[in-house]
Motif scaffolding. Structure first.
Motif, PDB file in Angstrom:
ATOM      1  N   GLN A 164     -32.837 -36.844 -29.326  1.00  0.00           N
ATOM      2  CA  GLN A 164     -32.625 -36.115 -28.072  1.00  0.00           C
ATOM      3  C   GLN A 164     -33.947 -35.868 -27.353  1.00  0.00           C
ATOM      4  O   GLN A 164     -34.039 -36.030 -26.130  1.00  0.00           O
ATOM      5  CB  GLN A 164     -31.923 -34.781 -28.370  1.00  0.00           C
ATOM      6  N   ARG A 165     -34.967 -35.470 -28.106  1.00  0.00           N
ATOM      7  CA  ARG A 165     -36.280 -35.259 -27.490  1.00  0.00           C
ATOM      8  C   ARG A 165     -36.816 -36.553 -26.903  1.00  0.00           C
ATOM      9  O   ARG A 165     -37.443 -36.555 -25.834  1.00  0.00           O
ATOM     10  CB  ARG A 165     -37.254 -34.673 -28.516  1.00  0.00           C
ATOM     11  N   ALA A 166     -36.599 -37.663 -27.592  1.00  0.00           N
ATOM     12  CA  ALA A 166     -37.067 -38.970 -27.095  1.00  0.00           C
ATOM     13  C   ALA A 166     -36.392 -39.331 -25.776  1.00  0.00           C
ATOM     14  O   ALA A 166     -36.980 -40.018 -24.929  1.00  0.00           O
ATOM     15  CB  ALA A 166     -36.816 -40.046 -28.149  1.00  0.00           C
ATOM     16  N   ARG A 167     -35.158 -38.883 -25.584  1.00  0.00           N
ATOM     17  CA  ARG A 167     -34.434 -39.147 -24.336  1.00  0.00           C
ATOM     18  C   ARG A 167     -34.720 -38.094 -23.276  1.00  0.00           C
ATOM     19  O   ARG A 167     -34.150 -38.110 -22.196  1.00  0.00           O
ATOM     20  CB  ARG A 167     -32.929 -39.189 -24.609  1.00  0.00           C
ATOM     21  N   GLY A 168     -35.600 -37.141 -23.607  1.00  0.00           N
ATOM     22  CA  GLY A 168     -35.930 -36.081 -22.656  1.00  0.00           C
ATOM     23  C   GLY A 168     -34.871 -35.012 -22.560  1.00  0.00           C
ATOM     24  O   GLY A 168     -34.807 -34.278 -21.571  1.00  0.00           O
ATOM     25  N   GLU A 169     -34.039 -34.902 -23.585  1.00  0.00           N
ATOM     26  CA  GLU A 169     -32.964 -33.918 -23.582  1.00  0.00           C
ATOM     27  C   GLU A 169     -33.362 -32.677 -24.392  1.00  0.00           C
ATOM     28  O   GLU A 169     -34.242 -32.734 -25.245  1.00  0.00           O
ATOM     29  CB  GLU A 169     -31.687 -34.525 -24.187  1.00  0.00           C
ATOM     30  N   LYS A 170     -32.693 -31.583 -24.130  1.00  0.00           N
ATOM     31  CA  LYS A 170     -32.903 -30.357 -24.887  1.00  0.00           C
ATOM     32  C   LYS A 170     -32.293 -30.525 -26.273  1.00  0.00           C
ATOM     33  O   LYS A 170     -31.114 -30.868 -26.401  1.00  0.00           O
ATOM     34  CB  LYS A 170     -32.235 -29.185 -24.166  1.00  0.00           C
ATOM     35  N   PRO A 171     -33.069 -30.304 -27.351  1.00  0.00           N
ATOM     36  CA  PRO A 171     -32.521 -30.453 -28.700  1.00  0.00           C
ATOM     37  C   PRO A 171     -31.410 -29.435 -28.947  1.00  0.00           C
ATOM     38  O   PRO A 171     -31.589 -28.240 -28.727  1.00  0.00           O
ATOM     39  CB  PRO A 171     -33.724 -30.187 -29.613  1.00  0.00           C
ATOM     40  N   ARG A 172     -30.261 -29.927 -29.424  1.00  0.00           N
ATOM     41  CA  ARG A 172     -29.119 -29.064 -29.651  1.00  0.00           C
ATOM     42  C   ARG A 172     -28.094 -29.814 -30.484  1.00  0.00           C
ATOM     43  O   ARG A 172     -28.083 -31.043 -30.510  1.00  0.00           O
ATOM     44  CB  ARG A 172     -28.473 -28.629 -28.338  1.00  0.00           C
ATOM     45  N   TYR A 173     -27.244 -29.068 -31.144  1.00  0.00           N
ATOM     46  CA  TYR A 173     -26.200 -29.710 -31.935  1.00  0.00           C
ATOM     47  C   TYR A 173     -25.197 -30.380 -31.004  1.00  0.00           C
ATOM     48  O   TYR A 173     -24.730 -29.761 -30.033  1.00  0.00           O
ATOM     49  CB  TYR A 173     -25.503 -28.682 -32.823  1.00  0.00           C
ATOM     50  N   ASP A 174     -24.848 -31.634 -31.301  1.00  0.00           N
ATOM     51  CA  ASP A 174     -24.011 -32.412 -30.377  1.00  0.00           C
ATOM     52  C   ASP A 174     -22.518 -32.381 -30.703  1.00  0.00           C
ATOM     53  O   ASP A 174     -21.726 -33.124 -30.101  1.00  0.00           O
ATOM     54  CB  ASP A 174     -24.497 -33.864 -30.323  1.00  0.00           C
ATOM     55  N   GLY A 175     -22.121 -31.551 -31.668  1.00  0.00           N
ATOM     56  CA  GLY A 175     -20.693 -31.393 -31.944  1.00  0.00           C
ATOM     57  C   GLY A 175     -20.069 -32.532 -32.717  1.00  0.00           C
ATOM     58  O   GLY A 175     -18.842 -32.697 -32.704  1.00  0.00           O
ATOM     59  N   ARG A 176     -20.855 -33.297 -33.434  1.00  0.00           N
ATOM     60  CA  ARG A 176     -20.327 -34.507 -34.094  1.00  0.00           C
ATOM     61  C   ARG A 176     -19.302 -34.191 -35.195  1.00  0.00           C
ATOM     62  O   ARG A 176     -18.534 -35.069 -35.586  1.00  0.00           O
ATOM     63  CB  ARG A 176     -21.468 -35.336 -34.666  1.00  0.00           C
ATOM     64  N   CYS A 177     -19.295 -32.963 -35.695  1.00  0.00           N
ATOM     65  CA  CYS A 177     -18.302 -32.615 -36.719  1.00  0.00           C
ATOM     66  C   CYS A 177     -17.114 -31.839 -36.145  1.00  0.00           C
ATOM     67  O   CYS A 177     -16.252 -31.369 -36.896  1.00  0.00           O
ATOM     68  CB  CYS A 177     -18.941 -31.802 -37.840  1.00  0.00           C
ATOM     69  N   ARG A 178     -17.063 -31.710 -34.837  1.00  0.00           N
ATOM     70  CA  ARG A 178     -16.013 -30.913 -34.194  1.00  0.00           C
ATOM     71  C   ARG A 178     -14.606 -31.364 -34.590  1.00  0.00           C
ATOM     72  O   ARG A 178     -13.705 -30.552 -34.746  1.00  0.00           O
ATOM     73  CB  ARG A 178     -16.163 -31.022 -32.671  1.00  0.00           C
ATOM     74  N   HIS A 179     -14.443 -32.643 -34.696  1.00  0.00           N
ATOM     75  CA  HIS A 179     -13.099 -33.183 -34.941  1.00  0.00           C
ATOM     76  C   HIS A 179     -12.968 -33.787 -36.334  1.00  0.00           C
ATOM     77  O   HIS A 179     -12.007 -34.515 -36.604  1.00  0.00           O
ATOM     78  CB  HIS A 179     -12.772 -34.227 -33.872  1.00  0.00           C
ATOM     79  N   ARG A 180     -13.920 -33.493 -37.190  1.00  0.00           N
ATOM     80  CA  ARG A 180     -13.862 -34.014 -38.545  1.00  0.00           C
ATOM     81  C   ARG A 180     -12.743 -33.303 -39.307  1.00  0.00           C
ATOM     82  O   ARG A 180     -12.605 -32.082 -39.252  1.00  0.00           O
ATOM     83  CB  ARG A 180     -15.207 -33.780 -39.244  1.00  0.00           C
ATOM     84  N   THR A 181     -11.967 -34.065 -40.052  1.00  0.00           N
ATOM     85  CA  THR A 181     -10.841 -33.489 -40.789  1.00  0.00           C
ATOM     86  C   THR A 181     -10.999 -33.611 -42.288  1.00  0.00           C
ATOM     87  O   THR A 181     -10.308 -32.920 -43.039  1.00  0.00           O
ATOM     88  CB  THR A 181      -9.524 -34.173 -40.371  1.00  0.00           C
ATOM     89  N   GLU A 182     -11.911 -34.468 -42.716  1.00  0.00           N
ATOM     90  CA  GLU A 182     -12.105 -34.689 -44.151  1.00  0.00           C
ATOM     91  C   GLU A 182     -13.425 -34.092 -44.620  1.00  0.00           C
ATOM     92  O   GLU A 182     -14.425 -34.185 -43.918  1.00  0.00           O
ATOM     93  CB  GLU A 182     -12.088 -36.187 -44.465  1.00  0.00           C
ATOM     94  N   PRO A 183     -13.434 -33.512 -45.802  1.00  0.00           N
ATOM     95  CA  PRO A 183     -14.702 -33.005 -46.341  1.00  0.00           C
ATOM     96  C   PRO A 183     -15.626 -34.145 -46.730  1.00  0.00           C
ATOM     97  O   PRO A 183     -15.215 -35.301 -46.770  1.00  0.00           O
ATOM     98  CB  PRO A 183     -14.264 -32.207 -47.571  1.00  0.00           C
ATOM     99  N   ARG A 184     -16.868 -33.816 -46.984  1.00  0.00           N
ATOM    100  CA  ARG A 184     -17.880 -34.819 -47.338  1.00  0.00           C
ATOM    101  C   ARG A 184     -18.399 -34.485 -48.727  1.00  0.00           C
ATOM    102  O   ARG A 184     -18.907 -33.391 -48.956  1.00  0.00           O
ATOM    103  CB  ARG A 184     -19.008 -34.792 -46.315  1.00  0.00           C
ATOM    104  N   ASP A 185     -18.256 -35.424 -49.617  1.00  0.00           N
ATOM    105  CA  ASP A 185     -18.670 -35.189 -51.004  1.00  0.00           C
ATOM    106  C   ASP A 185     -20.169 -34.893 -51.090  1.00  0.00           C
ATOM    107  O   ASP A 185     -20.978 -35.545 -50.421  1.00  0.00           O
ATOM    108  CB  ASP A 185     -18.346 -36.412 -51.863  1.00  0.00           C
TER     109      ASP A 185
END
Length: 469
Positions: A112-133
């Motif tokens: 995100q910093r490389a793209r000139g964006e404000k570092p922040r969580y992008d919500g990638r787990c928002r729709h995750r339904t399965e746990p991660r071992d």
């Protein structure tokens, strides 16, 4: 509506000046409106929170006289309640488990910093339904993606925050412990807090907390984010600016009324008035009248106010606080010596702090070790000995040990030896106090008492004789 305010310090250090002002503003608002003031200890930082810090906070509040109606409540005792709310948010879809590792999150921020964006969580787990071992998840609040949050702040006015600028904050760590933004919301909700007064460094947390409250079906309290306090260099007040602990001001000889009076004027005013009693503060204070701009700490103004309150407070009140400082010097004023209130009356005009008053009053309660060298060399001489000896004999014959009679004998000695009054008074002052500063000499001798006065005059005369051998 019954007004309910709170003060919620973290017990990771002493009660500092900024915290004391926040507590004062919250206390005043509750007291003015006949409401309740709650003390809550935010001790979820288990590594840094200590019992010593809790005691320091309670001691500081007690010294200032900021009594609380409920509490103290400790967040570490409320973990079951926080877990219950976290589960409720998960069940309602307002929160979710995030399985991102620290390494993945750091990679995301770097991109995100490389793209000139404000570092922040992008919500990638928002729709995750399965746990991660192999990964213990955190819990994130599902912040709305659209719309705005309006914060109608009592100090800063109406401020809009776009939800798209607020990422999904963590409300429970991977070990299950709740985070600040979750605990503060639950506590304010459960305790029925109607008005939150806190530093403006928390303003950016407010829209997130408002969204959590609304997800729980609750309306937020009214917020008032007060400006920070700056040092004389324009930077945020810190240890490098000197005394910032409330109890350190006690040790430096300030009355609590002086510190409260000074703190209320850091960001609030009522016309040109500078001096406020606690009753006046309670009647006149209005959180909506607090200024937005940061306030600069001015030690000289605090000294001026302290002298005012030493001068104008009830004598017994000043004496009560003075006993602490005399005790620090190994003196129990109740064990012997003059009445402490009489000493306060004699000293208050010339002392800007209780430390100064204690230092200048110790000679009333115990013999001093030695004469000030410069003062003795000038005042305890062969030339002053005859007058001192004459006065000693006259004072020994007094049947009424009162300032008026003492003054008459000093005048008589001055006339008998063809001296100005000061040429007698100052050597006597050095003789009985060891130095050149004391209340008027007749009042000083009356307070000291006849026996002590005669003994010290004898000591001074012996000092002169020894020096002239």
């Amino acid at each position: 509506m019954t007004i309910r305010t709170r003060f919620a310090p973290s017990p990771t250090g002493y009660l500092h000046i900024g915290g004391a002002r926040t507590a004062l503003f919250s206390w005043l608002y509750a007291r003015k409106h006949g409401g309740s003031f709650i003390l809550r200890v935010e001790d979820t930082d288990r590594e840094r929170s200590t019992r010593e810090s809790v005691n320091a906070i309670l001691e500081g509040m007690a010294w200032l006289g900021l009594d609380y109606d409920e509490g103290p409540f400790f967040q570490t005792e409320r973990f079951p309640r926080y877990r219950e709310v976290i589960q409720r948010l998960l069940d309602s879809g307002h929160a979710y488990h995030c399985y991102c590792t620290p390494e993945e999150l750091e990679t995301m921020r770097e991109e995100q910093r490389a793209r000139g964006e404000k570092p922040r969580y992008d919500g990638r787990c928002r729709h995750r339904t399965e746990p991660r071992d192999g990964v213990d998840p955190v819990v994130r609040f599902r912040n709305p993606l659209e719309g705005e949050v309006l914060v109608d702040d009592a100090v800063h006015g109406r401020t809009l925050f776009a939800n798209r600028e607020l990422d999904d904050l963590i409300i429970a760590r991977s070990d299950g412990s709740p985070t600040y933004n979750l605990t503060v919301v639950v506590d304010d909700l459960d305790m029925g807090i109607t008005h939150v007064v806190r530093g403006d460094d928390h303003l950016n947390n407010t829209p997130r907390q408002v969204n959590i409250l609304r997800a729980l079906g609750a309306e937020p309290p009214r917020y008032a984010h007060v400006p920070m306090i700056l040092g004389s260099d324009g930077k945020r007040l810190s240890k490098r600016h000197g005394a910032v602990s409330v109890m350190q001001y006690r040790e430096e000889g300030y009355l609590p009324e002086a510190l409260l009076n000074y703190l209320v004027r850091l960001g609030w005013s009522h016309g040109d008035q500078e001096v406020f009693s606690l009753d006046e503060m309670t009647q006149l204070f209005d959180i909506d009248a607090v200024h937005k701009a940061a306030s600069a700490f001015n030690p000289d103004k605090l000294v001026w106010l302290n002298h005012h309150w030493i001068m104008h407070s009830e004598t017994a009140h000043v004496a009560n606080h003075l006993t602490h400082h005399l005790g620090e010097r190994g003196i129990d004023p109740a064990a012997g010596g003059p009445d402490l209130m009489a000493v306060v009356e004699a000293q208050r005009e010339r002392c800007k702090s209780l430390v100064e008053m204690a230092d200048k009053s110790t000679f009333f309660y115990r013999e001093f070790d030695e004469f000030d060298e410069k003062a003795a060399r000038k005042n305890l001489t062969g030339e002053t000995r005859p007058a001192l000896a004459d006065l000693r004999e006259r004072l020994a014959g007094l049947s009424s040990w009162e300032a008026e009679a003492i003054h008459g004998e000093i005048l008589a000695v001055a006339e008998a030896h063809d001296l100005k009054l000061g040429k007698v008074a100052q050597p006597v002052r050095v003789a009985v106090s060891g130095g050149t500063v004391s209340p008027p000499i007749d009042a000083t001798l009356e307070l000291l008492g006849q026996d002590a006065t005669l003994a010290r005059l004898d000591r001074a005369i012996a000092h002169i004789d020894a020096a002239n051998d």
